[in-house]
Design an enzyme around this catalytic site. Structure first.
Site, PDB file in Angstrom:
ATOM      1  N   GLU A  31     -10.280   1.750  25.144  1.00 11.52           N
ATOM      2  CA  GLU A  31     -10.757   0.660  24.271  1.00 11.52           C
ATOM      3  C   GLU A  31      -9.837   0.517  23.049  1.00 11.52           C
ATOM      4  O   GLU A  31      -9.424  -0.582  22.692  1.00 11.52           O
ATOM      5  CB  GLU A  31     -12.198   0.934  23.809  1.00 11.52           C
ATOM      6  CG  GLU A  31     -12.723  -0.142  22.857  1.00 11.52           C
ATOM      7  CD  GLU A  31     -14.130   0.149  22.318  1.00 11.52           C
ATOM      8  OE1 GLU A  31     -14.729   1.181  22.667  1.00 11.52           O
ATOM      9  OE2 GLU A  31     -14.608  -0.688  21.522  1.00 11.52           O
ATOM     10  N   GLN A  38     -14.051  20.066  20.532  1.00 11.13           N
ATOM     11  CA  GLN A  38     -14.853  19.159  21.359  1.00 11.13           C
ATOM     12  C   GLN A  38     -14.353  19.043  22.796  1.00 11.13           C
ATOM     13  O   GLN A  38     -15.137  18.784  23.692  1.00 11.13           O
ATOM     14  CB  GLN A  38     -14.866  17.746  20.739  1.00 11.13           C
ATOM     15  CG  GLN A  38     -15.640  17.632  19.443  1.00 11.13           C
ATOM     16  CD  GLN A  38     -15.544  16.218  18.874  1.00 11.13           C
ATOM     17  OE1 GLN A  38     -14.501  15.815  18.391  1.00 11.13           O
ATOM     18  NE2 GLN A  38     -16.615  15.470  18.940  1.00 11.13           N
ATOM     19  N   TYR A  57      -5.695  22.714  12.237  1.00  8.65           N
ATOM     20  CA  TYR A  57      -6.626  22.132  13.196  1.00  8.65           C
ATOM     21  C   TYR A  57      -7.140  23.211  14.147  1.00  8.65           C
ATOM     22  O   TYR A  57      -6.376  23.845  14.863  1.00  8.65           O
ATOM     23  CB  TYR A  57      -5.972  20.987  13.986  1.00  8.65           C
ATOM     24  CG  TYR A  57      -5.595  19.776  13.145  1.00  8.65           C
ATOM     25  CD1 TYR A  57      -5.986  19.661  11.809  1.00  8.65           C
ATOM     26  CD2 TYR A  57      -4.844  18.737  13.679  1.00  8.65           C
ATOM     27  CE1 TYR A  57      -5.643  18.555  11.042  1.00  8.65           C
ATOM     28  CE2 TYR A  57      -4.493  17.627  12.915  1.00  8.65           C
ATOM     29  CZ  TYR A  57      -4.893  17.548  11.600  1.00  8.65           C
ATOM     30  OH  TYR A  57      -4.547  16.449  10.837  1.00  8.65           O
ATOM     31  N   SER A 116       1.396  14.441   2.859  1.00  5.63           N
ATOM     32  CA  SER A 116       0.104  13.913   3.291  1.00  5.63           C
ATOM     33  C   SER A 116      -0.857  13.961   2.119  1.00  5.63           C
ATOM     34  O   SER A 116      -1.071  15.037   1.538  1.00  5.63           O
ATOM     35  CB  SER A 116      -0.443  14.744   4.468  1.00  5.63           C
ATOM     36  OG  SER A 116      -1.691  14.255   4.858  1.00  5.63           O
ATOM     37  N   LEU A 163     -10.606   4.518  12.262  1.00  4.08           N
ATOM     38  CA  LEU A 163     -11.995   4.146  12.563  1.00  4.08           C
ATOM     39  C   LEU A 163     -12.977   4.856  11.635  1.00  4.08           C
ATOM     40  O   LEU A 163     -14.179   4.908  11.928  1.00  4.08           O
ATOM     41  CB  LEU A 163     -12.327   4.497  14.021  1.00  4.08           C
ATOM     42  CG  LEU A 163     -11.609   3.670  15.088  1.00  4.08           C
ATOM     43  CD1 LEU A 163     -11.952   4.184  16.484  1.00  4.08           C
ATOM     44  CD2 LEU A 163     -11.975   2.188  14.963  1.00  4.08           C
ATOM     45  N   THR A 208     -12.433  11.477  22.072  1.00  5.26           N
ATOM     46  CA  THR A 208     -12.985  12.588  22.855  1.00  5.26           C
ATOM     47  C   THR A 208     -13.174  12.162  24.311  1.00  5.26           C
ATOM     48  O   THR A 208     -13.456  12.987  25.160  1.00  5.26           O
ATOM     49  CB  THR A 208     -14.357  13.038  22.294  1.00  5.26           C
ATOM     50  OG1 THR A 208     -15.221  11.886  22.231  1.00  5.26           O
ATOM     51  CG2 THR A 208     -14.224  13.656  20.914  1.00  5.26           C
TER      52      THR A 208
END
Ligand SMILES: NC(=O)c1ccc[n+]([C@@H]2O[C@H](COP(=O)([O-])OP(=O)(O)OC[C@H]3O[C@@H](n4cnc5c(N)ncnc54)[C@H](OP(=O)(O)O)[C@@H]3O)[C@@H](O)[C@H]2O)c1
Length: 329
Positions: free
Chosen positions: A297, A27, A54, A156, A214, A290
């Site tokens: 925020e 992205q 990744y 993990s 999130l 991104t």
């Protein structure tokens, strides 16, 4: 920024950290990665998370290029990688994934090359591997520490029982055991952190670097009226993520949480992240972003923690109705 000790280990991690899954290479470009990592570091974030898989290795290469350009003191930040999935995707041959000694050692070497680093502070077994004896995994990680290639190791998405088994082997052989687990933790995904790992915290100690605070962006309310263009759930190949999050009952709860956040004087993203780090078993919540505005925020979650009074926490619980509990019946 607040810093927390990684379980019983001596390492201190910022309670908010920054990761690159989906975002780096897929992205965002080097320029944005540079800006976002700069904002993170300047705000006290000292942990940057990555993995071999990744963007099939491209995420580590991007982070390596940014870190080289930044020239930050290497002792001032913590860098991670994870091995298991391999970086060749469907082209993986036998031994190019998993937790065998061969793959763990080679993946560590390759991650160091991509990140342009001399050592990893944290090295994770990205998933459990039923095809490799736990003794082989623990010995390999111990030896990588001895060789100075990694400083601490962890797991993990392992179960509490699997982590305890690694500790048993480490204890029996006088080896260095895992000190950290990286698992998903957010308002909708609670069982491992709040229930399964309780005996691990108590018996051997465990730091946690939790991911998707999130729920991949779902807990910002951005998907309440559909899928915005350019957002994570709009990316091709992420249908599984859409199916996980875009469910009627969850959407209803997100809308109610959004209203409560407004009444509390914070955004839903701030509230959702603050909720994760309010749990003392969370060492750090790994943020993803991104855009600069998102990261700025999300950093405000640090101030939102004090607004999550017992009354607000109870209201959140009443909306969620998903507190995990042990059913002994
Ligand atoms: N160990 C593992 O198996 C594992 C698995 C997953 C992740 N991780 C780690 O955890 C890190 C964080 O996970 P995650 O990226 O899923 O975290 P997340 O915080 O749940 O989701 C981050 C994404 O949500 C959107 N977003 C973030 N802040 C926003 C805001 N304020 N307003 C609107 N949208 C916002 C952005 O996506 P868009 O802008 O694209 O919508 C962003 O990339 C990863 O980078 C990785 O390092 C580890």
């Amino acid at each position: 920024m607040e810093y927390r000790r990684l379980g019983k280990a001596g390492l201190q991690l910022s309670v908010l950290s920054f990761g690159s899954w989906v975002t780096f290479h897929k992205q965002i470009s080097d320029g944005s990665a540079d800006e976002l990592m700069g904002i993170a570091y300047d705000n006290g974030i000292n942990f940057f998370d990555n993995a071999e898989a990744y963007a099939l290795g491209e995420s580590e290469k991007m982070m390596g290029r940014v870190l080289k350009k930044k020239s930050w003191d290497r002792t001032s930040y913590v860098l991670s990688s994870k091995a298991y999935f391999g970086w060749r995707g469907k082209q993986n041959k036998p031994n190019q994934s998993g937790l065998s000694r061969k793959h763990l050692v080679e993946a560590c070497q390759e991650a160091l090359q991509r990140l342009q680093a001399d050592y990893l502070d944290l090295y994770f077994c990205h998933r459990p591997d039923p095809d490799v004896p736990i003794e082989e995994v623990v010995w390999t990680m111990h030896n990588l520490v001895q060789q100075g290639k990694i400083l601490y190791w962890g797991t993990s998405m392992w179960s509490g029982a699997e982590i305890m088994e690694a500790h048993r082997v480490a204890h029996q052989n006088g080896l260095i055991g895992p000190v950290v687990e990286q698992t998903q933790y957010n308002m909708f995904e609670r069982a491992k952190i709040e229930l399964d790992y309780l005996p691990v915290y108590q018996n051997v100690g465990l730091g946690t670097t939790i991911w998707s605070p999130l729920a991949a962006g779902f807990l910002t309310g951005k998907y309440n009226e559909g899928i915005p263009e350019g957002s994570r759930l709009s990316i091709q190949g992420f249908d599984w993520l859409k199916e996980r999050w875009l469910q009627e009952d969850k959407l209803k709860k997100v809308k109610e949480l959004g209203k409560l956040a407004g009444e509390t004087g914070v955004s839903l993203a701030e509230m959702a992240i603050a909720w994760t780090i309010k749990n003392p078993h969370v060492t750090t919540a790994i943020l993803g972003a991104t855009k600069k505005e998102q990261l700025l925020e999300n950093l405000k979650a640090l101030d939102a923690v004090s607004k999550l009074t017992p009354e607000v926490m109870e209201k959140i619980e009443n909306i969620l109705q998903n507190k995990p509990f042990l059913n002994l019946a």
